[in-house]
Structures are given as C-alpha cells and as structure tokens.
Design a protein around this motif. Structure first.
Motif, PDB file in Angstrom:
ATOM      1  N   ASP A  43      34.520  28.881  13.781  1.00 36.27           N
ATOM      2  CA  ASP A  43      33.548  27.816  14.064  1.00 36.27           C
ATOM      3  C   ASP A  43      32.116  28.341  13.931  1.00 36.27           C
ATOM      4  O   ASP A  43      31.248  27.674  13.358  1.00 36.27           O
ATOM      5  N   GLU A  44      31.861  29.543  14.426  1.00 38.36           N
ATOM      6  CA  GLU A  44      30.509  30.101  14.378  1.00 38.36           C
ATOM      7  C   GLU A  44      30.084  30.388  12.942  1.00 38.36           C
ATOM      8  O   GLU A  44      28.958  30.065  12.542  1.00 38.36           O
ATOM      9  N   ILE A  45      31.003  30.977  12.146  1.00 36.46           N
ATOM     10  CA  ILE A  45      30.653  31.289  10.761  1.00 36.46           C
ATOM     11  C   ILE A  45      30.503  30.018   9.937  1.00 36.46           C
ATOM     12  O   ILE A  45      29.648  29.926   9.044  1.00 36.46           O
ATOM     13  N   THR A  46      31.314  29.013  10.237  1.00 40.22           N
ATOM     14  CA  THR A  46      31.220  27.739   9.519  1.00 40.22           C
ATOM     15  C   THR A  46      29.851  27.112   9.706  1.00 40.22           C
ATOM     16  O   THR A  46      29.263  26.551   8.769  1.00 40.22           O
ATOM     17  N   HIS A  47      29.305  27.217  10.928  1.00 40.54           N
ATOM     18  CA  HIS A  47      28.009  26.604  11.214  1.00 40.54           C
ATOM     19  C   HIS A  47      26.837  27.514  10.835  1.00 40.54           C
ATOM     20  O   HIS A  47      25.740  27.030  10.530  1.00 40.54           O
ATOM     21  N   GLU A  48      27.051  28.819  10.871  1.00 44.97           N
ATOM     22  CA  GLU A  48      26.000  29.767  10.511  1.00 44.97           C
ATOM     23  C   GLU A  48      26.618  30.851   9.630  1.00 44.97           C
ATOM     24  O   GLU A  48      27.001  31.906  10.104  1.00 44.97           O
ATOM     25  N   SER A  49      26.663  30.559   8.322  1.00 45.73           N
ATOM     26  CA  SER A  49      27.374  31.457   7.413  1.00 45.73           C
ATOM     27  C   SER A  49      26.760  32.850   7.361  1.00 45.73           C
ATOM     28  O   SER A  49      27.464  33.838   7.124  1.00 45.73           O
ATOM     29  N   GLU A  50      25.451  32.935   7.612  1.00 46.91           N
ATOM     30  CA  GLU A  50      24.810  34.251   7.540  1.00 46.91           C
ATOM     31  C   GLU A  50      25.200  35.173   8.687  1.00 46.91           C
ATOM     32  O   GLU A  50      24.907  36.372   8.680  1.00 46.91           O
ATOM     33  N   ASP A  95      26.323  31.943   1.846  1.00 48.37           N
ATOM     34  CA  ASP A  95      27.265  30.851   2.088  1.00 48.37           C
ATOM     35  C   ASP A  95      28.626  31.159   1.495  1.00 48.37           C
ATOM     36  O   ASP A  95      29.664  30.868   2.089  1.00 48.37           O
ATOM     37  N   PHE A  96      28.621  31.747   0.301  1.00 48.65           N
ATOM     38  CA  PHE A  96      29.888  32.087  -0.327  1.00 48.65           C
ATOM     39  C   PHE A  96      30.650  33.112   0.516  1.00 48.65           C
ATOM     40  O   PHE A  96      31.841  32.962   0.778  1.00 48.65           O
ATOM     41  N   LEU A  97      29.954  34.171   0.923  1.00 51.30           N
ATOM     42  CA  LEU A  97      30.617  35.204   1.726  1.00 51.30           C
ATOM     43  C   LEU A  97      31.134  34.637   3.034  1.00 51.30           C
ATOM     44  O   LEU A  97      32.235  34.975   3.482  1.00 51.30           O
ATOM     45  N   GLY A  98      30.343  33.779   3.646  1.00 54.58           N
ATOM     46  CA  GLY A  98      30.803  33.160   4.885  1.00 54.58           C
ATOM     47  C   GLY A  98      32.069  32.359   4.669  1.00 54.58           C
ATOM     48  O   GLY A  98      33.017  32.424   5.469  1.00 54.58           O
ATOM     49  N   ALA A  99      32.133  31.598   3.589  1.00 60.47           N
ATOM     50  CA  ALA A  99      33.321  30.800   3.293  1.00 60.47           C
ATOM     51  C   ALA A  99      34.527  31.694   3.061  1.00 60.47           C
ATOM     52  O   ALA A  99      35.641  31.384   3.506  1.00 60.47           O
ATOM     53  N   ARG A 100      34.338  32.817   2.371  1.00 59.16           N
ATOM     54  CA  ARG A 100      35.452  33.730   2.121  1.00 59.16           C
ATOM     55  C   ARG A 100      35.953  34.357   3.420  1.00 59.16           C
ATOM     56  O   ARG A 100      37.151  34.541   3.613  1.00 59.16           O
ATOM     57  N   VAL A 101      35.049  34.672   4.323  1.00 59.50           N
ATOM     58  CA  VAL A 101      35.449  35.237   5.620  1.00 59.50           C
ATOM     59  C   VAL A 101      36.262  34.217   6.413  1.00 59.50           C
ATOM     60  O   VAL A 101      37.283  34.549   7.030  1.00 59.50           O
ATOM     61  N   VAL A 102      35.809  32.962   6.411  1.00 60.59           N
ATOM     62  CA  VAL A 102      36.550  31.913   7.118  1.00 60.59           C
ATOM     63  C   VAL A 102      37.963  31.795   6.556  1.00 60.59           C
ATOM     64  O   VAL A 102      38.946  31.685   7.297  1.00 60.59           O
ATOM     65  N   GLN A 103      38.101  31.797   5.232  1.00 64.53           N
ATOM     66  CA  GLN A 103      39.427  31.708   4.626  1.00 64.53           C
ATOM     67  C   GLN A 103      40.304  32.878   5.054  1.00 64.53           C
ATOM     68  O   GLN A 103      41.499  32.703   5.334  1.00 64.53           O
TER      69      GLN A 103
END
Length: 372
Positions: A43-50, A95-103
């Motif tokens: 949830d935190e990374i989704t809202h603040e990808s950095e 944003d890309f890195l954040g999305a990859r971490v969430v996955q």
C-alpha cells in the motif's frame, strides 16, 4: 532447548521441502501478521513509488520472528535486485521500479498464502542504441544493450526481420549479463546484418517486447556541379600535302579551326590548319590533330561543355614573322600564334599554329553511390 529445536525444524523444512512447505507449516497468526506487513508495504509503495527502498528495508526490519526469516531473506534479495536494476547501467524511472517491487511482494504474499503465484514477466527500461545505423562501420554497431528487469530464466526470443517481412530466429545472439542487462551480439558471430535487414524484434511468449529499427543508408541524389579548367597550350603542325615546301613569299592563305567535344568521359580538342600558297604551284600544308585536354575525375561523369566549343580564323600571311591573333575571353581560343612563310622550306616542317585556350567550363555529375 525448545528454541533450538524449532530452528532446526525450520531449517529442515526450508532445505528439504522448500519455501512453500515452510509457509504451509507456519502458524496462522504468524502468517496473518506477515501478510499484514506485506500488505502495508504494498500500500505504501503503491501510493509513494519513490519510497520503495525505504519501505522494503522497514519490512525486512519488521520481519523479526525466526519463522519469518525466509520471507525476510526474500525481501532483502528483492531490495538488492532492484537496487542493481536501478544502477547507472539503466534508467528505469521511479514509478516503474515501484510497480516492479509491488509485483514481487505480491508473489511473496501468494507463496505465503499458498495461492497461485502471479507470473513474473520481464520488462524493458532502455535500449541502446534505439536504432541500428547501417551507415556506421561494423565495429561501431556491433551490439545492442538492453536494460530492464527479470531477464533471467525467461523464454526470450530474438528475430531478424527483412524488408519483405521474412523472419529469422537469431536467439543465439542474446547474451544475459544479469537479470537486468541483455546484450544483443551483432558481430561476426552474432546477428549478421545486410542491406535487406529491417529490424530486430525481441519477444517474450510470442509477444513483442521491443522492436529495434535497422536504418539503411539513404541513397542521395547524384549531385551536379560546374567546374572550369585551363587546357595546356597546344602546338600543331599540319603535314605537307601539295607542291614544293617553299611558299616563296606567296602568302600562304591560312585557315584554322579549333573545336572541343566530349569523348568517353574526356574532353578532346580537334585542331585543323591549312596553309596554302596563293599562286602556282599551290604549296600546301593541311591536316588536323586530336588532343585530350581533360579527363573527368573518379566517380564523375561529364554531362556537357558549358562554355564556348569552337573558334576559327583565317588570314593571308605577308611576312616571315610569327603572327598573333587575340580572340578575347568569350571564345574557346584566347590566342592563335601562326608560323606561315619563312626563309626557306616550311610546309610540313615549320608552318604551324600554337593555340592558347580560355578557361573551359564543363558540367559534371556524380556517379556511383547515388541515385540518378
């Protein structure tokens, strides 16, 4: 002692049965706590990808129980892997890195809950060069660097596409330097490119990930240009054709004509002269000579002669001195210098013309690597 036994059992299950068996045997309350921690991180990374790096570190710190050690190791490995992918070799945005971490966290969570694990698809961040320029020498276009994520152990395919859409499998040219760095070998032992090559296509499970254009040299229009040159001075002596060789003070009547023309990508000058005695026995010198005055340079073709192409003159010689006739700047010939009568025999031995040219202007066209 009880704590040691629990640790031994955990190690046994991790080594012998793998992560799934370990997760299955974890107490339900511990599972719920771990899932909650992962959900908070997602949830935190989704809202603040950095914040992905700090959030992963916090998640790892919060997984303190020995039974969570395997999950903690996966989170730490994920952080290390993502930091490497964000290094100077590539430029994946935040944003890309954040999305990859969430996955990746979602996959860890699925394993923890013994649910179907989401597929881990490779992704591309940057391709260098973005196009392959066939104008460059082979040693300057011998590879393509592709940076991204999750390139390891993935069924990637590489195809060379020609101008008529023929596909050749050149997967052998893919070199995996790491999970985030591919190199496509375009050298002599890799993809052999030629004038029919159109693009390289990188595919994952029959879906295109990247298309890299191969730009062929553009054939320019053949250029035209005008150049000028100064021919060398030419002296021509006509042959004796009639009578004796002595004009004996009877003229001679002199006619001269010079013309130039294109012949097999050269320019030639034809010089004609006749010197005829004005009374019997009509001693005559008559003839013409052809001289090459210009040869086109390599990869150039002569289109036409732009400047004047012919000059003529005539007169009756009245002495033994050399006679000069200035023709001016607009003519082919700048100056004629004649020797007609002399003291003694001259037809075929002394009678002559010396021709000085003005500059000759010609139009040339480029040939070879150009479009007519």
């Amino acid at each position: 002692m009880k704590k040691i036994i629990v640790s031994i059992l955990l190690i046994f299950f991790i080594v012998g049965c793998g992560l799934k068996q370990t997760i299955k045997d974890t107490a339900q309350d511990l599972t719920n706590n771990t899932v909650a921690l992962i959900d908070d991180a997602i949830d935190e990374i989704t809202h603040e990808s950095e914040s992905w790096q700090a959030t992963l570190q916090e998640l790892s710190d919060n997984l303190t129980d020995e039974a969570q050690s395997t999950i903690r190791n996966e989170v730490q490995n994920l952080a290390t892997r993502t930091i490497a992918a964000a290094g100077s070799e590539i430029r994946c945005n935040v944003d890309f890195l954040g999305a990859r971490v969430v996955q990746a966290l979602q996959r860890i969570k699925a394993e923890l809950l013994n649910k179907p694990i989401p597929q881990r698809n490779p992704a591309i961040c940057q391709v260098i060069p973005t196009a392959i320029d066939m104008n460059l020498t082979p040693n300057r276009r011998n590879k393509v660097d592709i940076s991204g994520y999750d390139f390891d152990n993935q069924p990637l395919k590489l195809y060379l596409i020609t101008n008529d859409n023929q596909r050749t499998d050149v997967t052998h040219a893919i070199n995996r330097l790491s999970h985030y760095h591919l190199v496509l070998n375009l050298g002599s032992n890799g993809v052999l490119l030629n004038e029919t090559s159109s693009r390289l296509v990188l595919e994952y499970k029959d879906s295109q990930m990247s298309s890299i254009a191969i730009t062929q040299p553009v054939t320019p229009d053949c250029k035209e240009e005008e150049i000028s040159f100064s021919p060398d001075i030419i002296t021509y002596m006509p042959t004796h054709t009639r009578g004796d060789r002595d004009y004996g003070g009877h003229g001679p009547a002199i006619t001269a004509r010079v013309n130039i023309y294109v012949d097999n990508n050269t320019i030639k000058a034809k010089i004609y002269m006749r010197a005829r005695e004005t009374k019997s026995d009509w001693s005559t010198a008559d003839g013409s000579g052809v001289f090459t005055i210009y040869t086109a340079p390599s990869k150039r073709r002569i289109l036409t002669i732009v400047s004047d192409k012919e000059t003529s003159t005539n007169y009756i010689d009245s002495g033994h001195a050399e006679d000069f006739f200035e023709k001016g700047s607009g003519e082919l010939v700048k100056r004629f210098a004649f020797v007609g009568d002399t003291d003694g025999d001259e037809a075929g031995t002394r009678t002559r013309v010396k021709v000085t040219f003005n500059r000759v202007v010609v139009k040339l066209k480029e040939i070879g690597n150009c479009k007519e």
